[in-house]
Design an enzyme around this catalytic site. Structure first.
Site, short mmCIF file in Angstrom:
data_model
loop_
_atom_site.label_atom_id
_atom_site.label_comp_id
_atom_site.label_asym_id
_atom_site.label_seq_id
_atom_site.Cartn_x
_atom_site.Cartn_y
_atom_site.Cartn_z
N HIS A 164 0.87 1.03 2.43
CA HIS A 164 0.91 2.36 1.81
C HIS A 164 0.15 3.40 2.64
O HIS A 164 -0.52 4.28 2.09
CB HIS A 164 0.36 2.30 0.38
CG HIS A 164 0.83 1.09 -0.37
ND1 HIS A 164 2.16 0.86 -0.63
CD2 HIS A 164 0.16 0.01 -0.85
CE1 HIS A 164 2.27 -0.29 -1.27
NE2 HIS A 164 1.09 -0.84 -1.40
N CYS A 165 0.23 3.26 3.96
CA CYS A 165 -0.47 4.19 4.86
C CYS A 165 -1.97 4.21 4.57
O CYS A 165 -2.62 5.25 4.69
CB CYS A 165 0.11 5.61 4.78
SG CYS A 165 1.80 5.71 5.35
N ALA A 166 -2.48 3.10 4.12
CA ALA A 166 -3.92 2.97 3.87
C ALA A 166 -4.40 1.68 4.52
O ALA A 166 -4.93 0.78 3.85
CB ALA A 166 -4.20 2.99 2.37
#
Lengths: 187, 403
Positions: B356-358
């Protein structure tokens, strides 16, 4: 590589013959379960494929002109799909693998069978196979197989019949062409 | 207005076999009024803005300005402090570029958190690399929440800026903005706030937040894709320059140019006119409905999902703190999230696997990926129950594959 060529790989043909998504999922994950993957110590950052939601590790070895791929993943689906690439490496000779990425992930994505998130990792793995095969080809002095459109990197035998060649058996100092079933062209 | 009524405003769900959509943290569906506003502009009102003097262009310019004013009022700031961008990522990049050009020097540092989205993190990573500055990342505690007590040791006299998410798109954790922004404000450290996730689940008034930039996208806010908002403190609206081109200059000579005054100086090229009108429609939609009631409804759904997942067993929930956004990230012992995502997709559920782009937060929590369900105001209790049933069935199937 076109679909007909890819279907020469038994596991790929079986996967593509499945008629629903759930059967395809089950087939790929079953293939993963049946596959001996990499040992834990072989699953390091240096041989991990980047760009994949799941973790995918690979090892490429050259054995008597053939490329051997072994894979591991924490996702059974991804491992199963990667194993199909490993099966393809067992079927096609290095000279064929060196031409361009196999194109399996592109085909499966185009069919809507895998999402882009899965495709990226498999694309990267296909690219690594191709690069490895090229390096391997270049280090095989006198046995390089080149194809129309390729730039020969070493003095080697031009494989003029390559588009019709399914199984390319490379032996030291010579190139021999065989088709899979006693010379029968299966394409 | 109840959730069922709200759901009726979203044509997406009218189609037969619409999936159970649980990925609103990635993008929301659009209410009919937003779709109709886009259609109306392109059908009857289409003209470039802030250029032509003919009636059609003037009307488009006026509508565009009204939409900006509407958004500004919603954010509690004057309309000349809102710049439109392509998306939240673009807004965060522009904010970082402006701050970096003004404040970042060799030897300075930027403070951020391990919960940042890549869009908040990467611009600063690159800016720090280019300037020879240091990027300092606030670590997470064992519960996956930023160690706010470390802010004191992480920042110093050389801290040039800070980048803070208002809420995590992965854990749902809400940053205590008053505390964190107050900390930086008291040290005169400018802050960029990534509000992309939180602003759709909570009223955020820029006027009440002591920050320099507040960035978010339209498409997570029931508006169109392709528009972002960069709300900013007055000094930046007057002086910043990131992109050059038509529309942002008052004069151009042979060797130089004069920046247009105000917010126009930050909007080079043709702005996203129709999308701005669509976003204004989305805001209007939220304003004319009981948004707090809808937010409570989303939170109730997330709680129901968390409780249900706990009851299944062999599921581990990512901790989003005491009052998380309606975002539920989890992993199963039974299978990898990517496999679960695929099986749920086959069953008609749309929820997302990945980092999740984390990535930093995932790495710190020793997770290679998670499955994330995120809610919008159109989701229902029946959908949550159906998801829980599907996960139970997948677990049973994996344990008894031939049963």
């Amino acid at each position: 590589m076109d679909e007909g060529s890819l279907r020469q790989v038994e596991s790929i043909a079986a996967y593509m013959a499945m008629t629903c998504d759930l059967d395809r999922f089950d087939y790929a994950t079953e293939l993963a379960l049946q596959t001996q993957g990499l040992a834990k110590e072989e699953c390091g950052e240096e041989n991990r494929v980047l760009g994949c939601d799941s973790r995918l590790w690979f090892r490429l070895d050259a054995l008597q002109g053939a490329i051997r791929l072994r894979v591991e993943s924490d996702s059974l689906l991804v491992k199963g799909l990667a194993q199909m690439l490993a099966d393809a490496c067992a079927v096609f000779p290095a000279g064929i693998l060196a031409r361009r990425p196999l194109g399996l992930s592109k085909l499966l994505y185009a069919r809507g069978w895998i999402p882009l998130a899965r495709r990226r990792g498999l694309d990267e793995l296909e690219e690594r196979i191709c690069q490895f095969a090229r390096q391997h080809r270049e280090t095989q002095s006198g046995t390089a197989c080149t194809f129309p459109g390729d730039t020969p990197t070493r003095e080697g035998t031009h494989c003029a019949g390559s588009p019709q060649c399914h199984i390319y058996s490379e032996t030291e100092g010579s190139n021999q062409h065989e088709t899979r079933d006693g010379g029968q062209d299966q394409r | 207005m109840d959730a069922e009524t709200a759901r009726g405003d979203f044509p997406f769900f009218d189609q037969p076999n619409a999936p159970v959509y649980l990925d609103s943290a990635a993008t929301t569906h659009k209410p009919r009024c937003v779709i109709e506003r886009l259609t109306r502009f392109y059908t009857y009102e289409n003209a470039n803005v802030q250029r032509g003097g003919y009636t059609l262009a003037e009307n488009a310019t006026r509508a565009f300005a009204q939409a900006r004013a509407q958004l500004a009022a919603w954010l509690g700031i004057p309309d000349e402090r809102i710049a439109f961008t392509m998306n939240a990522t673009d807004a965060l990049n522009q904010a970082a570029a402006m701050l970096a050009a003004s404040r970042l020097r060799h030897g300075s540092n930027v403070v951020t958190t391990a919960l940042e989205h890549h869009s908040s993190l990467l611009p600063w990573m690159e800016a720090c690399r280019a300037a020879g500055a240091e990027l300092r990342v606030l670590p997470l505690d064992v519960n996956g929440q930023p160690r706010l007590q470390d802010l004191e040791t992480l920042s110093d006299a050389n801290t040039a800026a800070a980048a803070v998410t208002a809420a995590s798109n992965f854990t749902g954790w809400r940053t205590p903005l008053a505390q964190v922004l107050g900390f930086f404000r008291s040290r005169r450290i400018p802050v960029v706030v990534d509000a992309a996730q939180r602003i759709v689940h909570e009223r955020l008034s820029f006027g009440e937040l002591p920050c320099d930039f507040l960035c978010f996208s339209g498409h997570k806010l029931y508006g169109p894709m392709g528009i972002g908002v960069m709300a900013m403190a007055e000094e930046w609206a007057q002086s910043g320059v990131v992109r050059l081109g038509g529309g942002m200059v008052s004069e151009v000579g042979d060797v130089g140019y004069c920046r247009a005054k105000g917010i126009a100086g930050l909007e080079a090229g043709t702005p996203p006119v129709a999308k701005t009108l669509g976003l204004a429609s989305a805001i209007e939609y939220l304003q004319t409905h009981d948004a707090p009631a809808l937010w409570r409804h989303e939170e109730a759904l997330a709680r129901r999902l968390r409780d249900g997942l706990r009851s299944i067993g062999e599921i581990h929930l990512v901790n989003g703190g005491g009052n998380p956004l309606p975002i539920v990230s989890f992993v199963s012992d039974v299978m990898h999230p990517a496999d679960m995502e695929q099986l749920l997709s086959i069953r008609g559920f749309a929820l997302r696997c990945g980092r999740h782009c984390a990535s930093i937060a995932h790495r710190r929590l020793r997770l290679s990926a998670t499955l994330r369900a995120s809610f919008g105001l159109y989701n229902t209790q029946a959908e949550v129950d159906a998801l829980l049933d599907a996960i139970r069935e997948i677990h049973r199937r994996r344990e008894h594959p031939h049963g």
